[in-house]
Design a protein around this motif. Structure first.
Motif, PDB file in Angstrom:
ATOM      1  N   ALA A  87      -3.783  13.395  -6.972  1.00  0.00           N
ATOM      2  CA  ALA A  87      -4.803  13.363  -8.028  1.00  0.00           C
ATOM      3  C   ALA A  87      -5.884  12.344  -7.678  1.00  0.00           C
ATOM      4  CB  ALA A  87      -4.131  13.014  -9.348  1.00  0.00           C
ATOM      5  N   PRO A  88      -7.137  12.527  -8.173  1.00  0.00           N
ATOM      6  CA  PRO A  88      -7.554  13.635  -9.039  1.00  0.00           C
ATOM      7  C   PRO A  88      -7.738  14.932  -8.243  1.00  0.00           C
ATOM      8  CG  PRO A  88      -9.426  12.220  -8.541  1.00  0.00           C
ATOM      9  CD  PRO A  88      -8.227  11.577  -7.928  1.00  0.00           C
ATOM     10  N   CYS A 138       0.941  13.354  -7.475  1.00  0.00           N
ATOM     11  CA  CYS A 138       0.805  11.961  -7.028  1.00  0.00           C
ATOM     12  C   CYS A 138      -0.324  11.385  -7.881  1.00  0.00           C
ATOM     13  CB  CYS A 138       0.467  11.913  -5.541  1.00  0.00           C
ATOM     14  SG  CYS A 138       1.585  12.938  -4.559  1.00  0.00           S
ATOM     15  N   ASN A 139       0.048  10.838  -9.025  1.00  0.00           N
ATOM     16  CA  ASN A 139      -0.962  10.487 -10.032  1.00  0.00           C
ATOM     17  C   ASN A 139      -1.386   9.038  -9.949  1.00  0.00           C
ATOM     18  OD1 ASN A 139       1.624   9.691 -10.833  1.00  0.00           O
ATOM     19  ND2 ASN A 139       1.067   9.679 -12.992  1.00  0.00           N
ATOM     20  N   TYR A 140      -0.799   8.254  -9.057  1.00  0.00           N
ATOM     21  CA  TYR A 140      -0.953   6.801  -9.111  1.00  0.00           C
ATOM     22  C   TYR A 140      -1.227   6.269  -7.716  1.00  0.00           C
ATOM     23  CZ  TYR A 140       0.479   2.018 -10.472  1.00  0.00           C
ATOM     24  OH  TYR A 140       0.532   0.683 -10.735  1.00  0.00           O
ATOM     25  N   ASP A 141      -2.324   5.526  -7.581  1.00  0.00           N
ATOM     26  CA  ASP A 141      -2.647   4.970  -6.260  1.00  0.00           C
ATOM     27  C   ASP A 141      -2.134   3.543  -6.108  1.00  0.00           C
ATOM     28  OD1 ASP A 141      -4.328   3.406  -7.775  1.00  0.00           O
ATOM     29  OD2 ASP A 141      -6.198   4.179  -6.927  1.00  0.00           O
ATOM     30  N   GLY A 142      -1.305   3.134  -7.026  1.00  0.00           N
ATOM     31  CA  GLY A 142      -0.804   1.763  -6.983  1.00  0.00           C
ATOM     32  C   GLY A 142      -1.538   0.880  -7.967  1.00  0.00           C
ATOM     33  N   GLN A 143      -2.747   1.299  -8.357  1.00  0.00           N
ATOM     34  CA  GLN A 143      -3.547   0.530  -9.305  1.00  0.00           C
ATOM     35  C   GLN A 143      -4.017   1.396 -10.469  1.00  0.00           C
ATOM     36  OE1 GLN A 143      -3.874  -2.676  -9.055  1.00  0.00           O
ATOM     37  NE2 GLN A 143      -3.008  -2.834  -7.001  1.00  0.00           N
ATOM     38  N   ASN A 144      -4.399   2.624 -10.171  1.00  0.00           N
ATOM     39  CA  ASN A 144      -5.004   3.499 -11.179  1.00  0.00           C
ATOM     40  C   ASN A 144      -4.282   4.827 -11.244  1.00  0.00           C
ATOM     41  OD1 ASN A 144      -7.480   1.693 -11.343  1.00  0.00           O
ATOM     42  ND2 ASN A 144      -7.468   2.302  -9.185  1.00  0.00           N
ATOM     43  N   LYS A 145      -4.429   5.457 -12.407  1.00  0.00           N
ATOM     44  CA  LYS A 145      -3.826   6.779 -12.565  1.00  0.00           C
ATOM     45  C   LYS A 145      -4.913   7.846 -12.620  1.00  0.00           C
ATOM     46  CE  LYS A 145       0.540   5.460 -14.337  1.00  0.00           C
ATOM     47  NZ  LYS A 145       1.474   5.362 -15.434  1.00  0.00           N
ATOM     48  N   PHE A 146      -4.617   8.993 -12.078  1.00  0.00           N
ATOM     49  CA  PHE A 146      -5.592  10.086 -12.021  1.00  0.00           C
ATOM     50  C   PHE A 146      -4.944  11.376 -12.498  1.00  0.00           C
ATOM     51  CE2 PHE A 146      -6.713   7.006  -8.764  1.00  0.00           C
ATOM     52  CZ  PHE A 146      -8.042   6.732  -9.102  1.00  0.00           C
ATOM     53  N   LYS A 147      -5.834  12.306 -12.847  1.00  0.00           N
ATOM     54  CA  LYS A 147      -5.383  13.525 -13.488  1.00  0.00           C
ATOM     55  C   LYS A 147      -5.254  14.704 -12.518  1.00  0.00           C
ATOM     56  CE  LYS A 147      -5.979  14.931 -18.129  1.00  0.00           C
ATOM     57  NZ  LYS A 147      -6.696  14.802 -19.366  1.00  0.00           N
TER      58      LYS A 147
END
Ligand code: UD1
Ligand code: CA
Length: 461
Positions: free
Chosen positions: A412-413, A386-395
């Motif tokens: 993520a992260p 789940c890399n995306y919170d709707g606004q940002n992407k995480f690793k």
């Protein structure tokens, strides 16, 4: 030899394409038609390339990235002669010209070289013998013999019924010394059936000037076929693909069916590459030795190393795959997927902007995005990063030898430590330590005695 000035005529509207895209920007083998003409022009070592443009001008200029081109606008399309007149100020008297057509993509460089050689001193015309010459300018000679003197070119609409029987036609590709060309261009008139300034009238002027008119007759009709309609576009696309497939076969690639491969860019293959039917290669694709590609794959801008097998219905876009890997069937590698050697990516797995280490496996129904996966990792079926919170992407980081149970969500992260095990069905929101079992299931398992399955409710008749 004189310096060569190439003039490419590309101002025509292309009405019969029924398209809002300028004709010369339609694609053959994934590249604009005009790019193919330029590829040929560049091989001829010109001192100048002049493109006469008109319809859709700015769009054409921005689509063509080659930067040493002299662009000349023909505001109104008053004929091929009028088009060449627009370039006159760029023609040095001591040079020679080659006139090419912007809508003839398969034009052949070695035939053009032959023409250029004659065009150093003569007016040289590329001709074609056509069973049905309708629509073309006819090469009128002193007698019916193909080596008799050329007297003029007569356009279809101006030709007498006798001239209409002539099967030798003008392909539109010509070479000549600039000095003479310039003097002829100043003489052109438009008193003909179409009220246009015909470039072909220069033949009469050359004869008047006692200049030799030479011809080079091509036997490859596709190399001089202009694209005027979507039907022509399809015919030339097939001709291009057939030629390309034959070159692949010649270089040792196994194609299961040479009529069922499309290369829209460049495909470089090592030894013993096998390509099954209905594959499309786009952009720049490199296949190492012993790579095999299953049927119905679409592979774009990718490098696939030695011994890797890509199974049916796999899509690869802007990704790299190490050697001895197994990908697919039905896998999707999206931009930034970097797989090391010995990886297994199975059906309905999507990998995007992620590294997968040596020997790691993601075999079933997963989405892996913005991740770094170490060596010998096993990702269970249905695992999602789940890399995306709707606004940002995480690793997501998954270290070597980790084992991720089926149906896990990695929010993520997050980092999964080396050798860690994640129990099936977990939603992992915090880092999981190395060598331990981590589990996070919503509720403890329970069973309800006496529970009954729903029964189907009968409808009233
Ligand atoms: C032209 C030739 C004909 C030849 C045929 C080959 C003339 C008068 N006739 O006929 O002898 O058999 O090509 O296909 O030359 N163009 C411009 N500006 C213009 C008109 C045309 O740039 O004002 C360009 C077109 O974009 C095209 C090329 O010139 O690339 C040929 O034009 P087209 O209208 O197709 O010429 P045809 O009448 O078919
Ligand atoms: Ca034409």
């Amino acid at each position: 030899m004189k310096n060569l000035n190439i003039i490419i005529l590309a101002a025509g509207k292309g009405t019969r394409m029924h398209s809002s895209t300028p004709k010369v920007l339609h694609a053959i083998g994934g590249q604009p038609i005009l790019n193919h003409v330029l590829d040929c022009a560049n091989k001829l070592n010109p001192s100048k390339i002049i493109i006469v443009y008109g319809f859709g001008g700015e769009v054409v200029k921005t689509a063509i990235t080659q930067d040493n081109i002299i662009w000349v606008e023909q505001v109104e399309q008053k004929g091929t002669g009028h088009a060449v007149q627009q370039a006159i100020d760029h023609l040095n008297d001591s040079d020679q010209a080659l006139i090419m057509l912007g809508d003839v993509p398969l034009v052949n460089a070695s035939e053009c070289s032959e023409l250029i050689e004659s065009g150093n001193t003569d007016l040289a015309i590329m001709t074609l013998i056509k069973e049905d010459p309708t629509g073309y300018g006819r090469i009128v000679r002193a007698s019916s013999s193909y080596d008799s003197k050329v007297l003029q070119i007569t356009e279809q609409k101006d030709a007498s019924s006798e001239q209409q029987l002539i099967k030798e036609v003008n392909t539109g590709i010509m070479a000549m010394p600039n000095k003479q060309l310039k003097s002829w261009l100043l003489k052109l008139e438009n008193n003909n059936a179409q009220g246009e300034f015909y470039l072909t009238d220069i033949v009469k002027y050359a004869v008047d000037d006692k200049l030799n008119v030479a011809t080079v007759t091509t036997s490859d009709e596709y190399s001089v076929t202009g694209i005027n309609s979507k039907k022509d576009l399809e015919i030339i696309e097939r001709a291009y693909q057939t030629k390309n497939a034959e070159q692949l076969l010649f270089s040792g690639v196994t194609l299961k069916d040479k009529s069922r491969i499309d290369v829209r860019g460049t495909l470089n293959c090592g030894k013993d590459v096998i390509i099954d039917v209905n594959c499309i290669f786009e952009g720049k694709v490199t296949l190492g030795d012993n790579v095999s590609i299953g049927p119905n794959c679409v592979i774009k801008n990718a490098s696939i190393e030695t011994g890797t097998k890509i199974a049916a219905f796999t899509h690869i876009d802007d990704a790299s795959v190490g050697g001895d890997s197994k990908i697919g069937p039905f896998a999707r590698l999206r931009p930034g997927a970097k797989l090391a050697s010995n990886t297994h990516i199975g059906n309905f797995v999507e990998i995007k902007n992620a590294e997968v280490g040596v020997g790691s496996k993601v075999n079933h129904l997963s989405y892996i995005g913005d991740s770094v996966i170490g060596k010998s990792v096993n990702i269970g079926a249905g695992t999602i990063t789940c890399n995306y919170d709707g606004q940002n992407k995480f690793k997501t980081i998954i270290e070597d030898n980790a084992f991720i149970g089926s149906d896990t969500q990695l929010v993520a992260p997050v980092t999964i430590g080396r050798g860690a095990t994640i129990a099936a069905g977990s939603t992992i929101t915090k880092d999981a330590p190395s060598e331990q079992l981590t589990l996070c299931r919503a509720k403890a398992q329970k069973s309800i005695p006496g529970w009954k399955r729903p029964v189907k409710i009968k409808k009233e008749q």
